[in-house]
Design a protein around this motif. Structure first.
Motif, PDB file in Angstrom:
ATOM      1  N   LEU A 162       2.906   8.028   3.406  1.00 13.46           N
ATOM      2  CA  LEU A 162       4.360   7.913   3.387  1.00 13.46           C
ATOM      3  C   LEU A 162       4.880   6.702   2.619  1.00 13.46           C
ATOM      4  CD1 LEU A 162       5.153   8.886   7.076  1.00 13.46           C
ATOM      5  CD2 LEU A 162       5.600  10.239   5.037  1.00 13.46           C
ATOM      6  N   TYR A 163       4.156   5.562   2.723  1.00 13.50           N
ATOM      7  CA  TYR A 163       4.689   4.311   2.176  1.00 13.50           C
ATOM      8  C   TYR A 163       3.790   3.652   1.127  1.00 13.50           C
ATOM      9  CZ  TYR A 163       8.066   4.768   5.911  1.00 13.50           C
ATOM     10  OH  TYR A 163       9.049   5.231   6.734  1.00 13.50           O
ATOM     11  N   GLY A 164       2.613   4.208   0.892  1.00 13.29           N
ATOM     12  CA  GLY A 164       1.727   3.664  -0.126  1.00 13.29           C
ATOM     13  C   GLY A 164       1.023   2.374   0.268  1.00 13.29           C
ATOM     14  N   LEU A 165       0.994   2.049   1.564  1.00 12.54           N
ATOM     15  CA  LEU A 165       0.325   0.835   2.033  1.00 12.54           C
ATOM     16  C   LEU A 165      -1.023   1.189   2.643  1.00 12.54           C
ATOM     17  CD1 LEU A 165       3.147  -1.177   3.848  1.00 12.54           C
ATOM     18  CD2 LEU A 165       2.184  -1.611   1.598  1.00 12.54           C
ATOM     19  N   SER A 166      -2.076   0.579   2.130  1.00  9.82           N
ATOM     20  CA  SER A 166      -3.404   0.796   2.695  1.00  9.82           C
ATOM     21  C   SER A 166      -3.493   0.087   4.052  1.00  9.82           C
ATOM     22  CB  SER A 166      -4.465   0.233   1.754  1.00  9.82           C
ATOM     23  OG  SER A 166      -4.333  -1.181   1.689  1.00  9.82           O
ATOM     24  N   GLU A 167      -4.556   0.353   4.782  1.00  8.04           N
ATOM     25  CA  GLU A 167      -4.752  -0.308   6.076  1.00  8.04           C
ATOM     26  C   GLU A 167      -4.750  -1.824   5.892  1.00  8.04           C
ATOM     27  OE1 GLU A 167      -8.055  -0.686   9.656  1.00  8.04           O
ATOM     28  OE2 GLU A 167      -8.307   0.856   8.137  1.00  8.04           O
TER      29      GLU A 167
END
Length: 81
Positions: free
Chosen positions: A26-31
């Motif tokens: 959804l937001y393109g942020l990895s863990e």
């Protein structure tokens, strides 16, 4: 990232059933980036509580999740506006 998006990412990170992969989709942020965001925005004690909560939690990683669970959220979790 808007304040609203940041707030939603933090909310999703706290949710037990929302996997990191859903946040990335959804937001393109990895863990790794979610962890960085949480470290920067939460108070130190809150960050430690969150890390303790999500570390090793099967539902936060799709690979560890029971294959019978196909959704990332409870159908009643979202607020209706």
């Amino acid at each position: 990232m808007t304040e609203s998006e940041q707030s939603r990412i933090i909310e999703m990170a706290w949710e037990d059933r929302t996997p990191f992969e859903a946040i990335e989709t959804l937001y393109g942020l990895s863990e790794k980036n979610v962890i960085r965001l949480m470290r920067q925005t939460l108070k130190p004690a809150s960050f430690r509580l969150w890390r303790a909560r999500v570390t090793g939690r099967n539902t936060k990683h799709l690979k560890l999740r029971n294959p019978d669970i196909s959704r990332g959220y409870c159908k009643t979790q979202y607020k209706h506006r």
